[in-house]
Design an enzyme around this catalytic site. Structure first.
Site, PDB file in Angstrom:
ATOM      1  N   GLU A 191       0.767  -1.224   0.034  1.00  9.86           N
ATOM      2  CA  GLU A 191      -0.158   0.048  -0.110  1.00  9.86           C
ATOM      3  C   GLU A 191       0.833   1.370   0.081  1.00  9.86           C
ATOM      4  OE1 GLU A 191      -2.809  -0.024   3.343  1.00  9.86           O
ATOM      5  OE2 GLU A 191      -2.591   2.159   3.575  1.00  9.86           O
ATOM      6  N   ARG A 226       0.334  10.312   0.898  1.00  6.38           N
ATOM      7  CA  ARG A 226       0.606  11.609   1.703  1.00  6.38           C
ATOM      8  C   ARG A 226       1.686  12.521   1.635  1.00  6.38           C
ATOM      9  NH1 ARG A 226       0.847   7.498   7.469  1.00  6.38           N
ATOM     10  NH2 ARG A 226      -0.725   6.438   6.750  1.00  6.38           N
ATOM     11  N   THR A 272      -4.474   5.939   2.503  1.00  3.63           N
ATOM     12  CA  THR A 272      -4.590   7.454   3.007  1.00  3.63           C
ATOM     13  C   THR A 272      -5.328   8.199   2.027  1.00  3.63           C
ATOM     14  OG1 THR A 272      -2.620   7.365   4.127  1.00  3.63           O
ATOM     15  CG2 THR A 272      -3.677   9.221   4.479  1.00  3.63           C
ATOM     16  N   LYS A 274     -10.289  -2.021   7.636  1.00  3.13           N
ATOM     17  CA  LYS A 274      -9.042  -1.908   7.939  1.00  3.13           C
ATOM     18  C   LYS A 274      -9.265  -1.421   9.720  1.00  3.13           C
ATOM     19  CE  LYS A 274      -5.460   1.732   8.140  1.00  3.13           C
ATOM     20  NZ  LYS A 274      -4.476   2.391   7.146  1.00  3.13           N
TER      21      LYS A 274
END
Ligand code: 3PG
Length: 215
Positions: free
Chosen positions: A42, A46, A69, A129
């Site tokens: 993943e 960011r 994110t 998650k």
């Protein structure tokens, strides 16, 4: 019966969560992770370098790459255009969920409570998650939350390291464990890709030991 995360496939149930300051390291990092036995990663959105890094890592034949994110449907769209095969968010957002459905890409929202989990189920999302897993109470929180929701697959992430990982993987509701411990910023900044390969291989071996020991 849990649905799972197709992106993990038959590979080890570990998803390194990667944050890169520069896309220059994406190729050697992809090589190191694949050499260590990792099959699914993943890349978090960011940093300014994230989209290019995701594109480079997605081109690496040995890895299935997801975006992390992801906070907006627009980010999901850009990430999928860059090669993301699944989309992870720190929390649950109906816009992101709808965007991912329209894009035909699997979405894994973060949840921290039973209420958020019920909301995810209403949106027909059954892989979530658990975030931030350790801070929420770790494996005991996972067990308590999984009990009333046997149809849900969990991807615990947040504060997990090699010491905690096996206990999560041993739980039947866990489809994969995520975390940044395999790609620490000091190794990335120092260009120590062999160090990353070693951490990846150790994690893969530990995950395989859990699989061998059975349910
Ligand atoms: C994430 O976004 O999933 C987390 O930052 C990863 O958590 P960790 O850095 O505590 O492993």
């Amino acid at each position: 019966m849990t649905v799972g995360l197709p992106a993990v496939g038959n590979g080890p149930r570990i998803i390194p969560v990667i944050t890169l300051e520069s896309a220059d390291v994406a190729e050697p990092l992809a090589q190191a992770l694949a050499a260590g036995g990792i099959r699914c990663v993943e890349v978090t959105l960011r940093t300014p370098a994230a989209e290019d890094a995701l594109r480079i890592m997605a081109r690496h034949g040995g890895l299935v790459v997801g975006a992390g994110t992801v906070l907006t449907p627009e980010q999901a769209e850009r990430a999928v255009a860059a090669g993301a095969r699944f989309v992870v968010s720190p929390g649950l957002d109906e816009g992101v969920a709808a965007g991912c459905r329209a894009l035909g890409v699997e979405h894994v929202p973060g949840i921290a409570t039973a209420g958020e989990l019920m909301h995810a189920l209403r949106l027909r999302l059954s892989t979530v998650k658990l975030f931030p897993a350790e801070q929420l109470g770790g494996v005991s929180m996972l067990k308590a939350l999984a009990a009333p929701f046997p149809q849900v697959s969990f991807m615990p992430t947040g504060g997990i390291g090699p010491g905690q990982m096996p206990a999560y993987l041993a739980h039947p509701s866990v489809v994969a464990v995520g975390g940044s411990w395999i790609t620490p910023s000091d190794l990335l900044a120092g260009g120590d890709f062999d160090g990353v390969r070693r951490l990846a291989a150790e994690a893969v071996h530990a995950a395989q030991a859990v699989e061998r020991s059975g349910p």
